[in-house]
Design a protein around this motif. Structure first.
Motif, short mmCIF file in Angstrom:
data_model
loop_
_atom_site.label_atom_id
_atom_site.label_comp_id
_atom_site.label_asym_id
_atom_site.label_seq_id
_atom_site.Cartn_x
_atom_site.Cartn_y
_atom_site.Cartn_z
N PHE A 150 62.69 102.51 -8.95
CA PHE A 150 63.63 103.61 -8.74
C PHE A 150 64.87 103.40 -9.59
CE2 PHE A 150 60.85 103.59 -5.22
CZ PHE A 150 60.88 104.83 -4.61
N ALA A 151 65.22 104.42 -10.38
CA ALA A 151 66.37 104.25 -11.28
C ALA A 151 66.88 105.59 -11.73
CB ALA A 151 65.97 103.41 -12.49
N GLY A 152 68.17 105.63 -12.04
CA GLY A 152 68.73 106.78 -12.74
C GLY A 152 68.49 106.62 -14.23
N SER A 153 69.07 107.49 -15.00
CA SER A 153 68.88 107.42 -16.45
C SER A 153 69.80 106.37 -17.06
CB SER A 153 69.17 108.80 -17.07
OG SER A 153 70.48 109.22 -16.74
N GLY A 154 69.26 105.64 -18.04
CA GLY A 154 70.07 104.71 -18.81
C GLY A 154 70.44 103.42 -18.11
N VAL A 155 69.59 102.93 -17.19
CA VAL A 155 69.90 101.67 -16.52
C VAL A 155 68.85 100.60 -16.79
CG1 VAL A 155 71.26 102.76 -14.70
CG2 VAL A 155 68.81 102.46 -14.38
N GLY A 156 68.02 100.80 -17.80
CA GLY A 156 67.06 99.77 -18.19
C GLY A 156 65.70 99.89 -17.57
#
Length: 456
Positions: free
Chosen positions: A174-180
């Motif tokens: 789970f991640a937003g955009s631009g966090v690797g």
């Protein structure tokens, strides 16, 4: 009408042969015509087709367009195209084919890059699949599934040690955009122990397909991998088929007794494709614009991964879930959390601080970890999480100097352990760390007082 006196064995045999010949002949389908087109939804009348069946729409100049039946209302049949729809004209012929979508499978797929329809994208010649299987797959009896009992080395220290993944587990990233997210996915692609890797690049940017193949997989990784790519400019139906095709290919290799790593980027784009189709044919939205069919399709896809029957292979799956607003109550993230066997959250705060992989230890968990690791490992992981959480809960007090050392022994311990814990969680993207080494290093971090406490 044959007179009763002339009826005999000879006539009976002749009638039987004629009947058998008629049944063995080609099936006749009634053609219809295209009456309406709104967006990507095509409406035809005068023909019938089962849901999921293919139809051919005759275009001008001898061209044709394939479409799939996705719904009906009264005498109207709703179709969704699988390719470009330019050139369609009113009242075009709609010809049901009687075929449903299937997936090419076989050893020849290794090292190849396919689109959502199973056609090669790599220019390496035509495919020669051993067989074709339904895109929808075949459910495994839950009582026949082999239980998850063995840890899987993914090469990432924080995951190996603190949220251990079992062979046959289904995890969410789970991640937003631009966090690797893509970097972490690439690390697991290169470092995870698996016989076959199946990668589904669903609805992402087109430029990332070649970058992933050349920079992340490489020639050595591609040799044991199958890549299914349906970028964002593909029709929604083809994006859905890409996810289903990748899962079908993984199922085939699992049934051959192999251990498969299935990476799908992303589950959110699969859900968005189903939302586009459902809204286009008139299904009412329910939660933040997502119709109910979206939440029915997600478990149908995810439940196909996992272990097969005892003695067979396995599919260990990682599904990325894009949280566009970094909110945990995103409907797709919420639904995915409920049906997966664990989740790894990436923190924007850590990523902005230059800490990679930016795994949020507090929010991440593996639901099978307690069944596959020993007590000593589990206790060390829990203690590190408690220390990490204690520091995060009191971060503001510590940073502004409002906390005085000696006020709370738990906070004192968290402050002393902080440098050692953060060093442990950090890892270079090109440096794999094996599962056994990860566990030993975790126990080393938790053994004895930290350096700061010793100096004090």
């Amino acid at each position: 009408m044959i007179p009763e006196a002339d009826r005999g064995p000879q006539w009976c045999r002749r009638i039987a042969r004629l009947r058998a010949g008629a049944e063995a002949g080609p099936t006749l389908f009634v053609e219809g015509k295209l009456t309406r087109m709104v967006g990507l939804t095509l409406e035809a009348i005068g023909c019938e087709a089962a849901i999921g069946a293919r139809c051919v729409i005759a275009g001008p100049g001898g061209t044709s367009i394939e479409a799939e039946a996705v719904g009906f209302s009264g005498e109207s049949l709703f179709l969704m195209p699988t390719g470009d729809i330019h050139g369609l004209v009113p009242n075009a012929r709609v010809i049901p084919t009687g075929r449903t979508c299937d997936a090419p499978v076989g050893e020849d797929l290794l090292g190849r890059v396919l689109d959502g329809a199973g056609n090669p994208l790599d220019g390496a010649g035509p495919l020669h699949p051993r067989e074709r299987v339904p895109l929808s797959g075949q459910a495994v009896n839950p009582l026949l599934r082999q239980p998850i009992s063995k840890p899987l080395d993914v090469g990432v220290r924080a995951i190996n040690a603190l949220m251990t993944v079992g062979r046959g587990q289904r995890m969410g990233l789970f991640a937003g955009s631009g966090v690797g997210k893509s970097v972490l996915l690439g690390m697991m692609t290169r470092f995870t122990e698996a016989d076959v890797i199946v990668v589904g690049l669903i609805g992402e940017r087109g430029r990332e397909v070649k970058e992933f193949i050349e920079n992340i997989l490489g020639a050595q990784g591609l040799a044991r991998a199958v890549v299914v790519a349906t970028p964002a400019d593909n029709p929604p139906l083809l994006r859905m088929h890409g996810a289903m095709l990748a899962t079908s290919v993984a199922e085939y290799f699992r049934d051959q007794g192999k251990h498969v790593l299935l990476l799908m980027d992303s589950l959110t784009r699969f859900a968005q494709a189903q939302r586009e189709i459902a809204l286009a044919i008139g299904e009412p939205p329910a939660t933040r614009g997502y119709p109910p069919s979206v939440f029915a399709k997600l478990p149908l896809l995810v439940e196909r991964a996992g272990n097969g029957p005892s003695g067979g292979g396995s599919i260990t799956a990682f599904y990325t879930v894009l949280m566009e607003t970094d909110e945990e109550n995103d409907p797709i993230a919420d639904a995915a959390r409920a049906i997966l066997d664990g989740h790894v959250y990436l923190s924007r705060q850590l990523a902005e601080a230059g800490h990679y992989p930016a795994i949020d230890v507090e929010a991440s968990i593996s639901r099978t970890m307690t069944e596959i690791v020993d007590t000593e490992h589990l206790q060390a992981a829990r203690r590190l999480k408690q220390i990490y959480s204690t520091y995060e809960q009191n971060r503001d007090l510590i940073n502004v100097g409002a906390y005085t050392k000696g006020g709370d022994p738990r906070i004192d311990e968290a402050i002393d352990f902080r440098p050692r814990v953060m060093d442990f969680l950090h890892q270079d993207m090109n440096q794999p760390i094996a599962y056994t080494d990860s566990v030993q290093q975790l126990q080393g971090v938790m053994a004895g007082p930290p350096q700061g406490a010793a100096n004090a």
